[in-house]
Design a protein around this motif. Structure first.
Motif, PDB file in Angstrom:
ATOM      1  N   UNK A 146     -10.219  -9.814 -20.576  1.00 28.59           N
ATOM      2  CA  UNK A 146     -10.497  -8.638 -19.992  1.00 28.59           C
ATOM      3  C   UNK A 146     -11.735  -8.275 -19.607  1.00 28.59           C
ATOM      4  N   UNK A 147     -12.821  -8.782 -20.618  1.00 26.16           N
ATOM      5  CA  UNK A 147     -14.077  -8.366 -20.486  1.00 26.16           C
ATOM      6  C   UNK A 147     -14.538  -9.268 -19.082  1.00 26.16           C
ATOM      7  N   UNK A 148     -14.344 -10.524 -19.504  1.00 25.36           N
ATOM      8  CA  UNK A 148     -14.872 -11.689 -18.352  1.00 25.36           C
ATOM      9  C   UNK A 148     -14.451 -11.240 -16.952  1.00 25.36           C
ATOM     10  N   UNK A 149     -13.120 -10.947 -17.110  1.00 25.92           N
ATOM     11  CA  UNK A 149     -12.686 -10.653 -15.524  1.00 25.92           C
ATOM     12  C   UNK A 149     -13.132  -9.282 -14.960  1.00 25.92           C
ATOM     13  N   UNK A 150     -13.265  -8.472 -15.745  1.00 29.32           N
ATOM     14  CA  UNK A 150     -13.852  -6.994 -15.468  1.00 29.32           C
ATOM     15  C   UNK A 150     -15.352  -7.192 -14.894  1.00 29.32           C
ATOM     16  N   UNK A 151     -16.221  -7.928 -15.731  1.00 31.75           N
ATOM     17  CA  UNK A 151     -17.671  -8.030 -15.424  1.00 31.75           C
ATOM     18  C   UNK A 151     -17.834  -9.098 -14.458  1.00 31.75           C
ATOM     19  N   UNK A 152     -16.981 -10.174 -14.278  1.00 32.23           N
ATOM     20  CA  UNK A 152     -17.220 -11.003 -13.152  1.00 32.23           C
ATOM     21  C   UNK A 152     -16.872 -10.384 -11.753  1.00 32.23           C
ATOM     22  N   UNK A 153     -16.009  -9.183 -11.726  1.00 28.44           N
ATOM     23  CA  UNK A 153     -15.706  -8.623 -10.517  1.00 28.44           C
ATOM     24  C   UNK A 153     -16.807  -7.654 -10.218  1.00 28.44           C
ATOM     25  N   UNK A 154     -17.580  -7.143 -11.212  1.00 26.56           N
ATOM     26  CA  UNK A 154     -18.761  -6.234 -11.025  1.00 26.56           C
ATOM     27  C   UNK A 154     -19.787  -7.070 -10.390  1.00 26.56           C
ATOM     28  N   UNK A 155     -20.193  -8.331 -10.706  1.00 28.57           N
ATOM     29  CA  UNK A 155     -21.089  -9.108 -10.033  1.00 28.57           C
ATOM     30  C   UNK A 155     -20.643 -10.148  -9.062  1.00 28.57           C
ATOM     31  N   UNK A 156     -19.505  -9.763  -8.490  1.00 30.52           N
ATOM     32  CA  UNK A 156     -18.975 -10.797  -7.426  1.00 30.52           C
ATOM     33  C   UNK A 156     -18.616 -12.208  -7.752  1.00 30.52           C
ATOM     34  N   UNK A 157     -18.354 -12.490  -9.043  1.00 34.10           N
ATOM     35  CA  UNK A 157     -18.093 -13.990  -9.467  1.00 34.10           C
ATOM     36  C   UNK A 157     -16.485 -14.016  -9.688  1.00 34.10           C
ATOM     37  N   UNK A 158     -15.844 -13.268  -9.445  1.00 38.10           N
ATOM     38  CA  UNK A 158     -14.181 -13.636  -9.556  1.00 38.10           C
ATOM     39  C   UNK A 158     -13.632 -14.724  -9.008  1.00 38.10           C
ATOM     40  N   UNK A 159     -13.794 -15.142  -7.754  1.00 39.57           N
ATOM     41  CA  UNK A 159     -13.325 -16.153  -7.133  1.00 39.57           C
ATOM     42  C   UNK A 159     -13.934 -17.508  -7.772  1.00 39.57           C
ATOM     43  N   UNK A 160     -14.916 -17.350  -8.582  1.00 38.49           N
ATOM     44  CA  UNK A 160     -15.681 -18.512  -8.831  1.00 38.49           C
ATOM     45  C   UNK A 160     -15.739 -18.978 -10.570  1.00 38.49           C
ATOM     46  N   UNK A 161     -14.766 -18.387 -11.322  1.00 38.21           N
ATOM     47  CA  UNK A 161     -14.482 -18.308 -12.692  1.00 38.21           C
ATOM     48  C   UNK A 161     -14.323 -19.649 -13.228  1.00 38.21           C
ATOM     49  N   UNK A 162     -13.563 -20.322 -12.302  1.00 37.26           N
ATOM     50  CA  UNK A 162     -13.149 -21.983 -12.800  1.00 37.26           C
ATOM     51  C   UNK A 162     -13.923 -22.980 -12.145  1.00 37.26           C
ATOM     52  N   UNK A 163     -15.320 -22.637 -11.654  1.00 36.13           N
ATOM     53  CA  UNK A 163     -16.077 -23.694 -11.135  1.00 36.13           C
ATOM     54  C   UNK A 163     -17.105 -23.862 -12.029  1.00 36.13           C
ATOM     55  N   UNK A 164     -17.826 -25.003 -11.845  1.00 39.03           N
ATOM     56  CA  UNK A 164     -19.048 -25.531 -12.738  1.00 39.03           C
ATOM     57  C   UNK A 164     -20.247 -24.786 -11.926  1.00 39.03           C
TER      58      UNK A 164
END
Length: 349
Positions: free
Chosen positions: A112-130
């Motif tokens: 929950x925290x990772x997805x919420x914060x990655x949305x805030x900083x614009x990283x949601x589409x890149x979570x599985x990338x290196x």
């Protein structure tokens, strides 16, 4: 509350005093920028707040609590470094939740925290990338997200944009300002770039040789510098400075306050000079004008003059500053101000 107080803090390395005796209060929820030349003590100060380096003496309080002897991980702060320090073999998701795993946070809460914060900083589409597949700005966001999941009361940033190109730095400055508004946390940001300081800060703390030269809002520091160092450090190009010719005093004026003309004007300070250099920057032109022992930088919206051309330089009275022999700015209410204004008028007539 996450105000930061430094009380009579000193720092020495191998008998070399870096910070002699510093008292500073950083307001809760403000974006405070520590700025100054290389070696002025700003990063040393940040590392002491973080607990990475212990001060030689004095106290540090965060949110009213004395953290002088508290470990870095227990201070409620998160630090973002210049080099990002992200793990290249981990995905973006793993990088962000690394600290949460170490702290035994349950998997559902981590997700929950990772997805919420990655949305805030614009990283949601890149979570599985290196990280190697990301741009410099995206890697910087990973470092920010990893700090944010800790839910710190204080964010400490040590020149986080210095490795980015000029265009990306501008974009990331805007993003950090917006992020601060969203979070409402206390941000303490270190830079040697006064443009970053002016554009991002609620409060600037200007340092030199481990001492605070001035602490003020950007507009105050620009319009009312406390001393000659502040006047010449803040502003691009820096404030022009010349000798009054009395008591070791100096006068100054901002580059945009000087007006160039072919004929003499009724300006309070008016001198004849020659254009030594010309830099055409699109919306403005920067001229260097040599006049006697002085070389003045003038910022003009008009591109009318050429190198080696003789010109008149004029500055109106309300754009002039004066500094005493001790290099402190002289207030207009001071009797010396009027005397130096008269002396300068006489010298240029």
């Amino acid at each position: 509350m996450a105000a930061i107080e430094l009380v009579q803090v000193t720092q020495s390395f191998d008998k070399h005093v870096v910070i002699p005796n510093l008292n500073l209060t950083i307001e809760d929820g403000k974006f405070t920028v520590l700025v100054g030349p290389s070696g002025c003590g700003k990063t040393t100060l940040l590392r002491m707040i973080a607990g990475l380096d212990a001060q030689s003496s004095g106290k540090i309080l965060i949110g009213g609590k004395d953290v002088t002897h508290v470990a870095p991980g227990q201070r409620g702060v998160a630090m973002v470094f210049q080099n990002y320090a992200i793990y290249p073999t981990m995905s973006v998701r793993d990088n962000i939740e690394f600290g949460l795993k170490n702290n035994k946070v349950p998997k559902a809460e981590r997700t929950r925290l990772v997805e919420s914060i990655s949305e805030t900083v614009g990283l949601r589409p890149y979570l599985d990338r290196k990280p190697s597949t990301l741009s410099g700005g995206q890697r910087q966001r990973v470092a920010l997200a990893r700090a944010m999941v800790k839910k710190p009361s204080v964010f400490l940033m040590d020149e986080p944009l210095s490795n980015l190109d000029a265009k990306l730095r501008v974009q990331m400055r805007i993003e950090l300002i917006e992020l601060h508004k969203k979070l409402g946390s206390t941000f303490v940001y270190v830079t040697h770039d006064q443009v970053e300081a002016m554009s991002m800060a609620d409060t600037i703390v200007l340092m030199n040789h481990g001492q605070i030269q001035q602490e003020a809002a950007p507009e105050t520091m620009y319009r009312q510098p406390s001393n000659l160092f502040a006047a010449q450090f803040i502003g691009v190009p820096p404030m022009n400075v010349g000798d009054v010719g009395a008591d070791g005093a100096k006068f100054g004026f901002r580059p945009e306050s000087g007006v160039l003309s072919a004929e003499r004007t009724d300006a309070h300070y008016a001198v004849r000079g020659t254009i030594a250099t010309r830099e055409m920057l699109g919306s403005e032109t920067i001229y260097q004008v040599k006049s006697g022992p002085h070389a003045f930088m003038i910022k003009s919206a008009e591109d009318r003059f050429s190198v080696d051309q003789d010109v008149w330089l004029g500055v109106q009275a309300d754009h002039l500053y004066f500094f005493g022999a001790d290099e402190k700015r002289i207030d207009p209410g001071d009797a010396r101000f009027g005397a130096y204004m008269t002396a300068l008028k006489r010298a240029s007539s």
